[in-house]
Design a protein around this motif. Structure first.
Motif, mmCIF file in Angstrom:
data_model
loop_
_atom_site.group_PDB
_atom_site.id
_atom_site.type_symbol
_atom_site.label_atom_id
_atom_site.label_comp_id
_atom_site.label_asym_id
_atom_site.label_seq_id
_atom_site.Cartn_x
_atom_site.Cartn_y
_atom_site.Cartn_z
ATOM 1 N N LYS A 126 0.946 -1.006 0.085
ATOM 2 C CA LYS A 126 0.097 -0.112 -0.128
ATOM 3 C C LYS A 126 0.942 1.314 0.099
ATOM 4 N N ILE A 127 0.258 2.272 -0.581
ATOM 5 C CA ILE A 127 1.160 3.629 -0.750
ATOM 6 C C ILE A 127 0.017 4.576 -0.346
ATOM 7 N N LEU A 128 0.655 5.349 0.669
ATOM 8 C CA LEU A 128 -0.480 6.658 1.164
ATOM 9 C C LEU A 128 0.149 8.070 0.783
ATOM 10 N N LEU A 129 -0.708 8.742 -0.037
ATOM 11 C CA LEU A 129 -0.520 9.924 -0.762
ATOM 12 C C LEU A 129 -1.490 10.881 -0.300
ATOM 13 N N ASP A 130 -1.090 12.201 -0.404
ATOM 14 C CA ASP A 130 -1.920 13.232 -0.162
ATOM 15 C C ASP A 130 -2.666 13.529 -1.638
ATOM 16 N N ALA A 131 -3.585 14.568 -1.588
ATOM 17 C CA ALA A 131 -4.428 14.844 -2.794
ATOM 18 C C ALA A 131 -3.633 15.355 -3.993
ATOM 19 N N ALA A 132 -2.341 16.075 -3.418
ATOM 20 C CA ALA A 132 -1.506 16.505 -4.787
ATOM 21 C C ALA A 132 -1.121 15.517 -5.809
ATOM 22 N N HIS A 133 -1.244 14.150 -5.031
ATOM 23 C CA HIS A 133 -0.767 12.894 -6.048
ATOM 24 C C HIS A 133 -2.206 12.316 -6.859
ATOM 25 N N ASP A 134 -3.075 12.823 -6.709
ATOM 26 C CA ASP A 134 -4.447 12.337 -7.357
ATOM 27 C C ASP A 134 -4.336 12.689 -8.876
ATOM 28 N N ALA A 135 -3.773 11.709 -9.484
ATOM 29 C CA ALA A 135 -3.671 11.829 -11.090
ATOM 30 C C ALA A 135 -3.764 10.210 -11.462
ATOM 31 N N GLU A 136 -4.377 10.310 -12.613
ATOM 32 C CA GLU A 136 -4.857 8.774 -13.055
ATOM 33 C C GLU A 136 -3.410 7.988 -13.290
ATOM 34 N N ALA A 137 -2.509 8.828 -13.772
ATOM 35 C CA ALA A 137 -1.098 7.806 -14.234
ATOM 36 C C ALA A 137 -0.443 7.431 -12.928
ATOM 37 N N ILE A 138 -0.792 8.117 -11.821
ATOM 38 C CA ILE A 138 0.140 7.653 -10.542
ATOM 39 C C ILE A 138 -0.895 6.485 -10.179
ATOM 40 N N TYR A 139 -2.179 6.367 -10.392
ATOM 41 C CA TYR A 139 -2.643 5.281 -9.967
ATOM 42 C C TYR A 139 -2.063 3.865 -10.626
ATOM 43 N N GLN A 140 -2.054 4.374 -12.126
ATOM 44 C CA GLN A 140 -1.837 3.189 -12.915
ATOM 45 C C GLN A 140 -0.316 2.776 -12.669
ATOM 46 N N LEU A 141 0.495 3.684 -12.348
ATOM 47 C CA LEU A 141 1.857 3.310 -11.908
ATOM 48 C C LEU A 141 2.087 2.641 -10.666
ATOM 49 N N ILE A 142 1.125 2.788 -9.755
ATOM 50 C CA ILE A 142 1.190 1.880 -8.551
ATOM 51 C C ILE A 142 0.400 0.617 -8.994
ATOM 52 N N ASN A 143 -0.589 0.791 -9.448
ATOM 53 C CA ASN A 143 -1.235 -0.488 -9.681
ATOM 54 C C ASN A 143 -0.228 -1.613 -10.481
ATOM 55 N N HIS A 144 0.457 -0.956 -11.511
ATOM 56 C CA HIS A 144 1.375 -1.790 -12.155
ATOM 57 C C HIS A 144 2.563 -2.366 -11.417
ATOM 58 N N SER A 145 2.853 -1.697 -10.151
ATOM 59 C CA SER A 145 3.770 -2.175 -9.209
ATOM 60 C C SER A 145 3.323 -3.134 -8.251
ATOM 61 N N GLN A 146 1.883 -3.570 -8.670
ATOM 62 C CA GLN A 146 1.347 -4.642 -7.631
ATOM 63 C C GLN A 146 1.045 -4.043 -6.184
ATOM 64 N N ALA A 147 0.956 -2.693 -6.133
ATOM 65 C CA ALA A 147 0.510 -2.160 -4.948
ATOM 66 C C ALA A 147 -0.856 -1.355 -4.960
ATOM 67 N N GLU A 148 -1.314 -0.976 -3.672
ATOM 68 C CA GLU A 148 -2.777 -0.360 -3.758
ATOM 69 C C GLU A 148 -2.496 1.210 -3.523
ATOM 70 N N PRO A 149 -2.947 1.935 -4.296
ATOM 71 C CA PRO A 149 -2.732 3.473 -3.930
ATOM 72 C C PRO A 149 -3.929 3.578 -2.885
ATOM 73 N N ILE A 150 -3.361 4.480 -1.925
ATOM 74 C CA ILE A 150 -4.481 5.153 -0.847
ATOM 75 C C ILE A 150 -4.014 6.586 -0.918
ATOM 76 N N ILE A 151 -5.047 7.225 -1.863
ATOM 77 C CA ILE A 151 -4.766 8.648 -2.152
ATOM 78 C C ILE A 151 -6.178 9.527 -1.825
ATOM 79 N N ASP A 152 -5.857 10.566 -1.382
ATOM 80 C CA ASP A 152 -6.962 11.489 -1.084
ATOM 81 C C ASP A 152 -7.645 12.127 -2.344
ATOM 82 N N LEU A 153 -8.658 12.001 -2.394
ATOM 83 C CA LEU A 153 -9.281 12.577 -3.923
ATOM 84 C C LEU A 153 -9.150 14.237 -3.711
ATOM 85 N N ASN A 154 -8.681 14.734 -5.008
ATOM 86 C CA ASN A 154 -8.755 16.187 -5.155
ATOM 87 C C ASN A 154 -9.792 16.409 -5.927
ATOM 88 N N LYS A 155 -10.998 17.032 -5.494
ATOM 89 C CA LYS A 155 -12.188 17.103 -6.170
ATOM 90 C C LYS A 155 -12.152 18.268 -7.343
#
Length: 223
Positions: A36-65
């Motif tokens: 698991k990787i915990l990040l704040d809303a500054a990292h709420d970008a779809e590319a980052i989710y794809q990168l973390i998922n590709h690394s077999q980890a779960e992104p826990i990122i606060d949503l930037n509405k």
């Protein structure tokens, strides 16, 4: 505990700095796996989710509405800016478990989660009530594996406060920013020295009672 220090330009956005640091850390860290990787809303970008998922980890990122508008789905169900399905009468549906076999989140009518369906205008004839499914592959940003509305996600994200405590320990207690160095090498030497002190602090805190026992055994108090 800090494991990998990486200096970046102040002009770099946090999300860019994270991508560089994560790729380097993944290549060098061989002591275990990251789930698991915990990040704040500054990292709420779809590319980052794809990168973390590709690394077999779960992104826990606060949503930037970015928007307060609802998202259409092509049916009578809409999505809130946070990715929560909204039923035809405007109520947010309730999470009802994660289907591991189908890799999808299940949502259920909020008025049919009890023993009876209390909706006056039900949109489904099923006694179980209306259900809806969201797939992370459709939008990994809005539909994470662990929904943000659940207590499990909130409990995991609370652990991110340890990052701020670690930063405070480095910047305030060990006076990281008091340095007047001109070279990156000197800044790295300083931060590595501070990180060493942090690990010593943690080791001493964990072994405090045992060390006190050994101290009394070796140096008994004299009357």
């Amino acid at each position: 505990m800090p494991l990998y220090p990486r200096l970046h330009l102040a002009s770099n956005h946090d999300s860019v700095s994270f991508i560089i640091s994560w790729v380097e850390f993944s290549q060098r860290f061989q002591l275990g796996s990251i789930d698991k990787i915990l990040l704040d809303a500054a990292h709420d970008a779809e590319a980052i989710y794809q990168l973390i998922n590709h690394s077999q980890a779960e992104p826990i990122i606060d949503l930037n509405k970015r928007s307060k508008k609802r998202i259409e789905t092509g049916s009578d169900i809409e999505l809130s800016p946070a990715g929560t399905p909204i039923c035809p009468i405007g109520l947010q549906m309730k999470p009802n478990g994660y289907d591991q076999t189908q890799n999808r989140q299940k949502w259920r009518c909020p008025l049919a989660c009890g023993t009876k369906n209390t909706c006056k205008t039900p949109c489904s004839s099923a006694k179980y009530g209306r259900t809806y499914h969201t797939h992370p592959k459709d939008n990994p940003r809005l539909f994470p594996k662990t929904p943000r509305e659940t207590d499990k996600w909130k409990c995991m994200y609370k652990r991110r406060t340890s990052i701020e405590r670690s930063n405070k320990r480095e910047k305030v207690d060990y006076h990281l920013e008091a340095g007047r160095h001109r070279s990156s090498m000197m800044w790295y030497i300083r931060i590595y020295g501070i990180m060493t002190c942090q690990h010593i602090d943690a080791w001493y805190s964990n072994q405090h009672d045992e060390l006190r026992f050994l101290e009394r055994k070796i140096f008994p108090a004299t009357a």
